[in-house]
Design a protein around this motif. Sequence first.
Motif, PDB file in Angstrom:
ATOM      1  N   UNK A 156       0.812  -1.220   0.000  1.00 27.20           N
ATOM      2  CA  UNK A 156       0.000   0.000   0.000  1.00 27.20           C
ATOM      3  C   UNK A 156       0.845   1.270   0.000  1.00 27.20           C
ATOM      4  N   UNK A 157       0.351   2.273  -0.698  1.00 28.24           N
ATOM      5  CA  UNK A 157       1.016   3.575  -0.713  1.00 28.24           C
ATOM      6  C   UNK A 157      -0.044   4.661  -0.800  1.00 28.24           C
ATOM      7  N   UNK A 158       0.317   5.890  -0.387  1.00 20.23           N
ATOM      8  CA  UNK A 158      -0.617   6.996  -0.591  1.00 20.23           C
ATOM      9  C   UNK A 158      -0.076   7.952  -1.661  1.00 20.23           C
ATOM     10  N   UNK A 159       0.928   7.461  -2.429  1.00 18.49           N
ATOM     11  CA  UNK A 159       1.574   8.319  -3.429  1.00 18.49           C
ATOM     12  C   UNK A 159       1.385   7.696  -4.824  1.00 18.49           C
ATOM     13  N   UNK A 160       0.696   8.400  -5.699  1.00 21.08           N
ATOM     14  CA  UNK A 160       0.423   7.879  -7.051  1.00 21.08           C
ATOM     15  C   UNK A 160       1.720   7.553  -7.806  1.00 21.08           C
ATOM     16  N   UNK A 161       2.774   8.343  -7.526  1.00 24.83           N
ATOM     17  CA  UNK A 161       4.036   8.102  -8.245  1.00 24.83           C
ATOM     18  C   UNK A 161       4.631   6.733  -7.921  1.00 24.83           C
ATOM     19  N   UNK A 162       4.381   6.273  -6.703  1.00 27.36           N
ATOM     20  CA  UNK A 162       4.864   4.933  -6.306  1.00 27.36           C
ATOM     21  C   UNK A 162       4.171   3.851  -7.156  1.00 27.36           C
ATOM     22  N   UNK A 163       2.913   4.106  -7.498  1.00 28.52           N
ATOM     23  CA  UNK A 163       2.173   3.134  -8.322  1.00 28.52           C
ATOM     24  C   UNK A 163       2.705   3.199  -9.762  1.00 28.52           C
ATOM     25  N   UNK A 164       2.859   4.407 -10.285  1.00 30.39           N
ATOM     26  CA  UNK A 164       3.326   4.564 -11.673  1.00 30.39           C
ATOM     27  C   UNK A 164       4.735   3.988 -11.841  1.00 30.39           C
ATOM     28  N   UNK A 165       5.568   4.165 -10.803  1.00 28.31           N
ATOM     29  CA  UNK A 165       6.960   3.691 -10.848  1.00 28.31           C
ATOM     30  C   UNK A 165       7.060   2.185 -11.086  1.00 28.31           C
ATOM     31  N   UNK A 166       6.029   1.469 -10.666  1.00 30.49           N
ATOM     32  CA  UNK A 166       6.012   0.003 -10.838  1.00 30.49           C
ATOM     33  C   UNK A 166       5.802  -0.404 -12.286  1.00 30.49           C
ATOM     34  N   UNK A 167       5.432   0.596 -13.134  1.00 27.30           N
ATOM     35  CA  UNK A 167       5.106   0.341 -14.547  1.00 27.30           C
ATOM     36  C   UNK A 167       4.160  -0.865 -14.711  1.00 27.30           C
ATOM     37  N   UNK A 168       2.986  -0.800 -14.065  1.00 28.15           N
ATOM     38  CA  UNK A 168       2.038  -1.919 -14.214  1.00 28.15           C
ATOM     39  C   UNK A 168       1.507  -1.994 -15.651  1.00 28.15           C
ATOM     40  N   UNK A 169       0.987  -3.138 -16.039  1.00 27.66           N
ATOM     41  CA  UNK A 169       0.384  -3.279 -17.378  1.00 27.66           C
ATOM     42  C   UNK A 169      -0.883  -2.441 -17.465  1.00 27.66           C
ATOM     43  N   UNK A 170      -1.546  -2.319 -16.323  1.00 30.11           N
ATOM     44  CA  UNK A 170      -2.819  -1.603 -16.324  1.00 30.11           C
ATOM     45  C   UNK A 170      -3.028  -0.952 -14.953  1.00 30.11           C
ATOM     46  N   UNK A 171      -3.619   0.246 -14.988  1.00 31.00           N
ATOM     47  CA  UNK A 171      -3.998   0.899 -13.731  1.00 31.00           C
ATOM     48  C   UNK A 171      -5.513   0.816 -13.622  1.00 31.00           C
ATOM     49  N   UNK A 172      -5.977   0.270 -12.507  1.00 32.27           N
ATOM     50  CA  UNK A 172      -7.419   0.181 -12.266  1.00 32.27           C
ATOM     51  C   UNK A 172      -7.799   1.271 -11.274  1.00 32.27           C
ATOM     52  N   UNK A 173      -8.677   2.165 -11.715  1.00 27.86           N
ATOM     53  CA  UNK A 173      -9.028   3.315 -10.871  1.00 27.86           C
ATOM     54  C   UNK A 173     -10.410   3.115 -10.277  1.00 27.86           C
ATOM     55  N   UNK A 174     -10.470   2.973  -8.953  1.00 26.33           N
ATOM     56  CA  UNK A 174     -11.771   2.864  -8.255  1.00 26.33           C
ATOM     57  C   UNK A 174     -11.805   3.836  -7.077  1.00 26.33           C
ATOM     58  N   UNK A 175     -11.385   5.064  -7.321  1.00 24.50           N
ATOM     59  CA  UNK A 175     -11.375   6.061  -6.250  1.00 24.50           C
ATOM     60  C   UNK A 175     -12.728   6.754  -6.186  1.00 24.50           C
ATOM     61  N   UNK A 176     -13.044   7.312  -5.041  1.00 23.44           N
ATOM     62  CA  UNK A 176     -14.313   8.053  -4.976  1.00 23.44           C
ATOM     63  C   UNK A 176     -14.069   9.555  -5.054  1.00 23.44           C
TER      64      UNK A 176
END
Length: 357
Positions: free
Chosen positions: A38-58
């Motif tokens: 878990x992270x609260x920083x979007x850049x940490x997610x992007x840094x992983x270079x995932x195949x897909x980002x699933x967005x389920x934020x409110x």
Amino acid sequence: MRIGLLGYGVVGKGVYDEASKSHEVVKVLRRHKEGELFTDDINEVLKEKPDVIVECLTNTPVAYEYIKMALEAGIRVVSSNKAIVASHYDELLKLAKDNKTNISFEAAVAGGIPWLHALCDLKHNDKINSLKGIMNGTTNYILSKIFDEELSYDECLRKAIELGYAEADYSSDVDGIDVKYKTCLSGNVAFNASISLDDIPAYGIRYLDDYTLEYARAKDYVIKLLGYCDNANAFVLPFFIKKGSNIATISLNYNCTIVNTEYMNDITLIGQGAGRYPTASAIMLDVLRPLDNLATDNRLNIANDKEMVFYLSSGKGVDQKYIAKLIPSGAVLTKKLPVHKLKDIVKDGIFVGGFYD
Ligand code: HSE
């Protein structure tokens, strides 16, 4: 598939559970971070270079920025966020195209039903004439409980919130705004368009009163909130529907979407329209097979000239020339009028409905 997940609420947790069975969730963005995942920083997610980002934020403004950041980084996006995708449709599709990636949003409409995929698939060989349906689980839950079990509106609304069907602000459900987004997205996909949300009038069920319920019951109707779209009309309206008809039997959080095409006539899809695992299942479909065949180049003129008879729960202040019949409760039936006329005659606080045929 390596997945970056934004949000860990009702839907996000559902995606995590479904995805982690056969895919790798590499990072999860959430407010309360704990452990490596878990992270609260979007850049940490992007840094992983995932195949897909699933967005389920409110949180809508932040989610919009994060979707754009992912697309700009060339990462595929799957979003369940109907408000964002419907409000920025042109921009997001173009951004995806410019960055040689795509955005897919099956879960934004009709929960677990593979509805947008069906529309995309049909367009390959057929022509879509119109679409309509029950697209909101919360209001369908409320309406079916009211009609089947004679429970009160407030009690049913409370239960729909508890069950996780309703939006953070349930006004969006009961005022028809949620269905407006879904009708807009369905129309955009069906007609290769980018319909403005301002062109879609939406009337909800907030002002459903006891007299209207009595009227419906006496005439063997149920009431369902429907979205409708063809290449010249798009609106959201409660409809009085005869009890025997198929769509009248759709209950609880179920949705029912109907597409009319040149070669097939009507195709009807029924399934759960809200809730953790149905929505997560639509998201996983997008993860594995994104929507294709999307375009925005068809400029539609949504004049809303379609004519019908309307029920208004109060005829007060409505010009006599529009009225066909007075009902003792003070409600009226109008003459056949175009949908666009409603904005001139429906006052705030009035329930308005059409008649389904
Ligand atoms: N509030 C929405 C509904 C959730 O009730 O249908 C799914 O879009």
